[in-house]
Design an enzyme around this catalytic site. Structure first.
Site, mmCIF file in Angstrom:
data_model
loop_
_atom_site.group_PDB
_atom_site.id
_atom_site.type_symbol
_atom_site.label_atom_id
_atom_site.label_comp_id
_atom_site.label_asym_id
_atom_site.label_seq_id
_atom_site.Cartn_x
_atom_site.Cartn_y
_atom_site.Cartn_z
ATOM 1 N N VAL B 85 -63.102 -30.393 -74.542
ATOM 2 C CA VAL B 85 -64.390 -30.993 -74.173
ATOM 3 C C VAL B 85 -64.225 -32.453 -73.764
ATOM 4 C CG1 VAL B 85 -65.096 -31.735 -76.500
ATOM 5 C CG2 VAL B 85 -66.834 -31.123 -74.796
ATOM 6 N N GLY B 304 -66.086 -22.708 -77.061
ATOM 7 C CA GLY B 304 -67.108 -23.545 -77.681
ATOM 8 C C GLY B 304 -66.880 -25.007 -77.346
ATOM 9 N N GLU B 305 -67.257 -25.889 -78.282
ATOM 10 C CA GLU B 305 -67.134 -27.359 -78.114
ATOM 11 C C GLU B 305 -68.109 -27.906 -77.066
ATOM 12 O OE1 GLU B 305 -63.186 -28.622 -77.059
ATOM 13 O OE2 GLU B 305 -62.235 -27.537 -78.699
ATOM 14 N N GLY B 306 -68.842 -27.027 -76.367
ATOM 15 C CA GLY B 306 -69.676 -27.440 -75.248
ATOM 16 C C GLY B 306 -68.986 -27.275 -73.902
#
Lengths: 338, 338
Positions: B85, B304-306
């Protein structure tokens, strides 16, 4: 050697601080890119989008929602920086090159447009072949030489784009012929034909295939019969790119028709091609499925100009940045799987 | 007022030098953005990605392929700029903010991490509610206040991201409960569980739903029973964003579980949500379909993590640049349809 490059790239990808394979398609993009370049170590790539513009004799037969003069008007718009591809190229940090392959007007007064004009538009393929053999060689050579030059200049990838009123008719005819599918399965509404215009477009393609079919014995001849100068140039660019190891990103149905033609001439080109997106035109989807290319984006685009390819190039760049800049498990002292 | 904003945005989109609607999904993104902001005139947006990190008591029950310590290790990786990210946010020009909502370690020595710790991880929801009512309020308020602050600071949009070993189990349990679907239809392998781990994960979720179900009468209680501090904070952030008109981009299954919780509390939040991508986790797809959100990207991500949200934000930015920078038919003297 391809095996060795794959191994090195996968080894690095698996060392980065993420669950193995969790970057999904982005990991495939890195692998594709490295294999197309022929190396596992490569810099963050600077790319170029080339827009091949040309006119089509078939535009005189009422197959487009827009008049032919829009081709030259849009080339001027490219030169002035106001078209969609200009905006996207600026935003993505790509160099933009516009080539006049055969626009039906003198454009030599536009210094930012490369003059590679083969003729003032193709012939109307309802009455004769659109392109003569010498014109075909000239157009394809322009594209081939361009790819070689871009590779020598150190460009990281080439996004193909095009502009030409009538060119979805040309592309759909070529796809129909090469895939041996009826026109209705590979023909869309282009820039926005109504029902009557769409029926006309289908009739035109059917007539053209009946006229030329009996005289044709290999794929390149279909390119001459129903193709366009921009389609020929892009097919040449793909062949050139595969020769020098320049990754190519496709855009819409017209660039895909070029890819299909190049692939029928030399199947090896496939390794160098990325399908930027799948769009609105059904012929586009048919080509990608036939060639086994999985599009990166699916945004219902139907603009051309290279727009979908430029958008996809942002994801390619993201993938390569991740590959280069992420910390490894070791560097970041992150624990592995239990 | 929404009608007036739509009309103004569509009017501008249709005046640009492209066939009407030919930018497909990108045109929808501009419209969504303007409506979420509540205005048809808006600057090129600067966005922020917020990564909410927290630990989960359920991680002690063997539901993840990675040990719990990876949460804190990854927060350090975020602080050092080495995670996926970080790379993507830099490339997309987004500000990155990392919030400790409840990591099971003291992180106050990391100046770049916002200390919003509710507790050192949630309780194991196999034995009790994961989150107490006062903790729930605290976590949601953190998110709510953050969105209000970001809007006041003039941020253009918020990308939600998260980190927390065990949080796909929490998210899947919440989704299963709120959608009333059996766990097997909304539970995936997270960061890479093998068959045995996956069966364990399913059992854990089934047990948790049986334990808590009889005591629960409204959606927010499910958030306390099986949720996480990061999930609560993101649900709060979505509620706050919908109050102040801050567009929110979702990432994967965990951010989507937050969105579902927020939506069950206040259906109006939907207008402020963009599904950045649809990923590998089946619960993710189930939520998006249920809420009627169409993902922008489909890249088989499961990190994930954005990350997926940041990638999608590039397309949103592209769409807004096109909206602002393309020439109109009039400006460029381009002919319209025949």
């Amino acid at each position: 050697e391809r095996k060795e490059i794959s191994r090195e790239i996968l080894c690095r990808l698996n060392s980065l601080t993420k669950p193995q394979g969790s970057l999904g398609r982005l990991e495939d993009l890195v692998l594709w890119y490295g294999l197309a370049c022929g190396q596992s170590l490569f810099p963050d790539p600077g790319g170029v989008v080339c827009v091949f513009a040309s006119d089509h004799g078939i535009a005189m037969s009422g197959v487009s929602a827009f008049p032919q003069v829009v081709t030259v008007e849009m080339v001027k718009n490219f030169a002035n920086g106001g078209a969609a591809v200009n905006v996207l190229a600026r935003q993505a940090g790509l160099e933009l090159m516009v080539l006049d392959m055969g626009v039906n007007a003198d454009l030599s007064f536009l210094p930012s447009v490369v003059n590679a004009k083969v003729a003032y538009g193709t012939q109307n393929f309802l009455t004769q072949r659109a392109i003569s053999p010498s014109e075909m060689v000239q157009a394809m050579k322009t594209g081939f030489d361009l790819s070689v030059k871009l590779k020598v200049q150190g460009k990281g990838f080439l996004v193909l784009g095009e502009m030409g009123i009538g060119n979805t008719t040309s592309a759909s005819a070529l796809i129909s012929a090469l895939l041996e599918l009826p026109p209705v399965l590979v023909t869309g509404r282009g820039t926005g034909l109504d029902d009557r215009g769409y029926r006309k477009k289908l009739e035109v393609i059917e007539q053209a295939l009946s006229l030329h079919g009996p005289t044709i014995s290999f794929p390149l001849e279909w390119g001459m019969a129903v193709g366009g100068f921009e389609i020929a140039a892009m097919a040449g660019a793909i062949l050139g790119a595969s020769t020098v190891g320049l990754p190519v990103i496709l855009d819409g149905v017209i660039t895909s028709a070029s890819a299909l033609l190049a692939w029928r001439i030399c199947p090896r080109v496939k390794h160098f091609l990325l399908a930027g997106h799948v769009g609105h035109e059904i012929g586009h989807k048919a080509v990608l499925e036939h060639m086994g290319l999985t599009p990166v984006l699916d945004l219902d685009l139907r603009l051309g100009e290279g727009t979908g390819g430029v958008l996809a190039s942002q994801l390619l760049k993201s993938a390569i940045c991740l590959f280069h800049q992420m910390a490894t498990f070791e560097e970041a002292s992150v624990s592995g799987k239990i």
